[in-house]
Design a protein around this motif. Structure first.
Motif, PDB file in Angstrom:
ATOM      1  N   ARG A 244       0.833  -1.203   0.000  1.00 37.91           N
ATOM      2  CA  ARG A 244       0.000   0.000   0.000  1.00 37.91           C
ATOM      3  C   ARG A 244       0.862   1.244   0.000  1.00 37.91           C
ATOM      4  O   ARG A 244       2.026   1.224   0.394  1.00 37.91           O
ATOM      5  CB  ARG A 244      -0.963   0.001   1.183  1.00 37.91           C
ATOM      6  N   GLY A 245       0.249   2.335  -0.412  1.00 42.44           N
ATOM      7  CA  GLY A 245       0.948   3.617  -0.450  1.00 42.44           C
ATOM      8  C   GLY A 245       0.920   4.203  -1.841  1.00 42.44           C
ATOM      9  O   GLY A 245       0.812   3.484  -2.843  1.00 42.44           O
ATOM     10  N   GLU A 246       0.989   5.532  -1.899  1.00 40.58           N
ATOM     11  CA  GLU A 246       0.955   6.206  -3.186  1.00 40.58           C
ATOM     12  C   GLU A 246       1.762   7.498  -3.112  1.00 40.58           C
ATOM     13  O   GLU A 246       1.659   8.251  -2.135  1.00 40.58           O
ATOM     14  CB  GLU A 246      -0.498   6.529  -3.541  1.00 40.58           C
ATOM     15  N   LEU A 247       2.553   7.734  -4.130  1.00 40.24           N
ATOM     16  CA  LEU A 247       3.377   8.939  -4.200  1.00 40.24           C
ATOM     17  C   LEU A 247       3.200   9.553  -5.578  1.00 40.24           C
ATOM     18  O   LEU A 247       3.336   8.864  -6.593  1.00 40.24           O
ATOM     19  CB  LEU A 247       4.850   8.619  -3.964  1.00 40.24           C
ATOM     20  N   ILE A 248       2.885  10.850  -5.607  1.00 39.75           N
ATOM     21  CA  ILE A 248       2.801  11.546  -6.901  1.00 39.75           C
ATOM     22  C   ILE A 248       3.836  12.669  -6.922  1.00 39.75           C
ATOM     23  O   ILE A 248       4.086  13.336  -5.906  1.00 39.75           O
ATOM     24  CB  ILE A 248       1.387  12.091  -7.184  1.00 39.75           C
ATOM     25  N   THR A 249       4.457  12.842  -8.072  1.00 40.89           N
ATOM     26  CA  THR A 249       5.407  13.924  -8.294  1.00 40.89           C
ATOM     27  C   THR A 249       4.911  14.717  -9.488  1.00 40.89           C
ATOM     28  O   THR A 249       4.867  14.194 -10.609  1.00 40.89           O
ATOM     29  CB  THR A 249       6.821  13.380  -8.571  1.00 40.89           C
ATOM     30  N   ALA A 250       4.506  15.962  -9.245  1.00 36.74           N
ATOM     31  CA  ALA A 250       3.948  16.803 -10.299  1.00 36.74           C
ATOM     32  C   ALA A 250       4.954  17.879 -10.689  1.00 36.74           C
ATOM     33  O   ALA A 250       5.398  18.664  -9.842  1.00 36.74           O
ATOM     34  CB  ALA A 250       2.637  17.443  -9.830  1.00 36.74           C
ATOM     35  N   HIS A 251       5.318  17.893 -11.952  1.00 37.44           N
ATOM     36  CA  HIS A 251       6.245  18.892 -12.488  1.00 37.44           C
ATOM     37  C   HIS A 251       5.404  19.982 -13.143  1.00 37.44           C
ATOM     38  O   HIS A 251       4.681  19.723 -14.113  1.00 37.44           O
ATOM     39  CB  HIS A 251       7.180  18.248 -13.511  1.00 37.44           C
ATOM     40  N   VAL A 252       5.480  21.194 -12.597  1.00 35.26           N
ATOM     41  CA  VAL A 252       4.572  22.259 -13.038  1.00 35.26           C
ATOM     42  C   VAL A 252       5.328  23.522 -13.402  1.00 35.26           C
ATOM     43  O   VAL A 252       6.427  23.782 -12.905  1.00 35.26           O
ATOM     44  CB  VAL A 252       3.524  22.579 -11.948  1.00 35.26           C
ATOM     45  N   ARG A 253       4.689  24.322 -14.242  1.00 30.98           N
ATOM     46  CA  ARG A 253       5.222  25.630 -14.611  1.00 30.98           C
ATOM     47  C   ARG A 253       4.641  26.662 -13.658  1.00 30.98           C
ATOM     48  O   ARG A 253       3.442  26.633 -13.339  1.00 30.98           O
ATOM     49  CB  ARG A 253       4.828  25.965 -16.048  1.00 30.98           C
ATOM     50  N   LEU A 254       5.460  27.591 -13.191  1.00 32.73           N
ATOM     51  CA  LEU A 254       4.983  28.632 -12.288  1.00 32.73           C
ATOM     52  C   LEU A 254       4.033  29.586 -13.004  1.00 32.73           C
ATOM     53  O   LEU A 254       4.183  29.851 -14.202  1.00 32.73           O
ATOM     54  CB  LEU A 254       6.173  29.424 -11.721  1.00 32.73           C
ATOM     55  N   GLY A 255       3.066  30.084 -12.236  1.00 34.79           N
ATOM     56  CA  GLY A 255       2.164  31.115 -12.729  1.00 34.79           C
ATOM     57  C   GLY A 255       2.490  32.416 -12.033  1.00 34.79           C
ATOM     58  O   GLY A 255       3.543  33.002 -12.246  1.00 34.79           O
ATOM     59  N   SER A 256       1.599  32.847 -11.139  1.00 29.51           N
ATOM     60  CA  SER A 256       1.844  34.094 -10.417  1.00 29.51           C
ATOM     61  C   SER A 256       2.890  33.931  -9.321  1.00 29.51           C
ATOM     62  O   SER A 256       3.504  34.914  -8.894  1.00 29.51           O
ATOM     63  CB  SER A 256       0.545  34.608  -9.805  1.00 29.51           C
ATOM     64  N   ALA A 257       3.102  32.710  -8.847  1.00 29.23           N
ATOM     65  CA  ALA A 257       4.118  32.473  -7.807  1.00 29.23           C
ATOM     66  C   ALA A 257       5.508  32.538  -8.415  1.00 29.23           C
ATOM     67  O   ALA A 257       5.729  32.171  -9.574  1.00 29.23           O
ATOM     68  CB  ALA A 257       3.895  31.114  -7.155  1.00 29.23           C
ATOM     69  N   ARG A 258       6.461  32.972  -7.590  1.00 29.91           N
ATOM     70  CA  ARG A 258       7.838  33.118  -8.085  1.00 29.91           C
ATOM     71  C   ARG A 258       8.704  31.922  -7.775  1.00 29.91           C
ATOM     72  O   ARG A 258       9.730  31.712  -8.432  1.00 29.91           O
ATOM     73  CB  ARG A 258       8.462  34.390  -7.491  1.00 29.91           C
ATOM     74  N   ASN A 259       8.322  31.132  -6.777  1.00 27.47           N
ATOM     75  CA  ASN A 259       9.186  30.024  -6.374  1.00 27.47           C
ATOM     76  C   ASN A 259       8.412  29.029  -5.516  1.00 27.47           C
ATOM     77  O   ASN A 259       7.239  29.237  -5.190  1.00 27.47           O
ATOM     78  CB  ASN A 259      10.408  30.556  -5.619  1.00 27.47           C
ATOM     79  N   ALA A 260       9.105  27.970  -5.112  1.00 29.90           N
ATOM     80  CA  ALA A 260       8.475  26.919  -4.308  1.00 29.90           C
ATOM     81  C   ALA A 260       8.025  27.427  -2.950  1.00 29.90           C
ATOM     82  O   ALA A 260       6.997  26.968  -2.424  1.00 29.90           O
ATOM     83  CB  ALA A 260       9.455  25.753  -4.141  1.00 29.90           C
ATOM     84  N   ALA A 261       8.776  28.339  -2.361  1.00 34.54           N
ATOM     85  CA  ALA A 261       8.407  28.862  -1.041  1.00 34.54           C
ATOM     86  C   ALA A 261       7.026  29.519  -1.085  1.00 34.54           C
ATOM     87  O   ALA A 261       6.207  29.344  -0.171  1.00 34.54           O
ATOM     88  CB  ALA A 261       9.458  29.857  -0.551  1.00 34.54           C
ATOM     89  N   GLU A 262       6.747  30.270  -2.148  1.00 35.36           N
ATOM     90  CA  GLU A 262       5.431  30.901  -2.263  1.00 35.36           C
ATOM     91  C   GLU A 262       4.336  29.857  -2.474  1.00 35.36           C
ATOM     92  O   GLU A 262       3.236  29.983  -1.936  1.00 35.36           O
ATOM     93  CB  GLU A 262       5.442  31.920  -3.407  1.00 35.36           C
TER      94      GLU A 262
END
Length: 350
Positions: A244-262
């Motif tokens: 059991r267990g599930e992990l998703i990794t989503a690779h996305v393009r930024l929109g209004s946010a500038r970085n991962a912290a936001e």
């Protein structure tokens, strides 16, 4: 506290059914009066799942043996196709009975999309219009009153919990979304299949349904709703050799946010009052072992080395938050119980 609710579980001999009972027998407001499994009818539950032998559960019966007017809620753990037919029968016989469906039959709002991806016309478009999509954290108002609650698939649950607040805020783009997903073998069900035999799946990681997995349009439906536009995502699932267990990794393009912290701040604000969603610390890597056996979801965001992009990672237990636990969470919302009832257990580790 509301009075005891009489419940039936259809498809009680599957992995999802077993986990729903494992959690549900501890619920102070649930009384399981009927458990069905046509191929095991007449057997005690302990003969199918010995780990449930200490629970006081009724013997398994056929679907036809259940008197629907005696039941307040039906948890449906049948395969797609079979669910919609029996759900119509239940609601025609007992309109007061609420349905919490863990199959795919009422998840897609467009019946033509359902027919395209599931290979047969939908038998009850009129009931489809009355169904609520059961992603609890994002659809509570509809869940409270809907006659049918369509619990999301396990992959969409993980993906949507991680991405919907970001899409809704315009913080990420809906273009060029690449979603890499991995699930434990229980996600394939309990039936005998060659690719899930130990000799085939053990010590082997493999993709499947490349470009054609049925959870793709479900993900697109909900992301598109949040974005207010049609969306197409690149979604590839993988079978990983664990139960059991599930992990998703989503690779996305930024929109209004500038970085991962936001992005992390947006998620933290969106889920600040949610009991089952945790946004990990800045450098913490979500892992399936951190949520195993629980109704929790763990999410984090990281800067990509490619400028203007980020990586969103989410972990859930596919049988709990991805199915049975979410069904009980939706039951709690629909019947007026505290949302965490019977779901308070912390993850198992190791």
């Amino acid at each position: 506290m509301p009075a005891k609710v009489k419940a039936a579980l259809l498809g009680a001999s599957g992995y999802t059914g077993a986990d729903l009972l494992r959690l549900g027998v501890l619920h102070p407001g649930l009384d399981f009066v009927a458990l069905t499994a046509n191929t095991h009818a007449g057997k005690p539950m302990s003969s199918v799942f010995p780990h449930l032998s200490s629970a006081k559960l009724p013997d398994l019966v056929t679907n036809e043996a259940v008197e629907w007017t005696d039941v307040d809620v039906v948890f449906c753990g049948l395969p797609h196709g079979a669910s919609q037919k029996i759900i119509v029968e239940i609601l025609e016989a007992s309109p007061k009975t609420r349905i919490i469906d863990m199959s795919a039959d009422y998840r897609l709002r467009d019946v033509e999309t359902y027919a395209k991806w599931y290979g047969a016309p939908h038998v009850s478009p009129e009931w489809q219009k009355k169904a609520a999509y059961g992603l609890t954290e994002h659809n509570r108002d509809a869940i409270r009153t809907a006659p049918i609650i369509a619990c999301p698939g396990c992959y969409p649950t993980a993906v949507l919990l991680a991405l919907l607040p970001l899409v809704g805020a315009g913080a990420i783009s809906t273009e060029d979304m690449i979603i890499d997903a991995k699930s434990g073998i229980t996600g394939a069900g309990r039936g005998l299949k060659q690719n899930t035999l130990f000799a085939e799946a053990g010590e082997s990681l493999s993709p499947y349904s490349i470009g054609s997995h049925r959870h793709g349009p479900e993900i697109e439906q909900e992301i598109g709703k949040a974005a207010g536009a049609e969306v197409v995502v690149n979604f590839t699932p993988h079978l990983i050799p664990m139960s059991r267990g599930e992990l998703i990794t989503a690779h996305v393009r930024l929109g209004s946010a500038r970085n991962a912290a936001e992005l992390r701040d947006i998620l933290a604000a969106a889920y600040a009052d949610e009991p089952f969603i945790r946004i990990a610390g800045r450098s913490e890597m979500p892992a399936t072992g951190h949520v195993r056996g629980s109704n929790h979801a763990l999410i984090n965001v990281f800067d990509d080395r490619i400028p203007g992009r980020a990586i969103v990672v989410g972990a859930i237990d596919n049988l709990v938050k991805g199915s049975a636990g979410q069904a009980i969470q939706n039951f709690n919302v629909a019947f007026g119980f505290a949302e965490t009832t019977a779901l308070e257990a912390l993850p198992l580790f190791p």
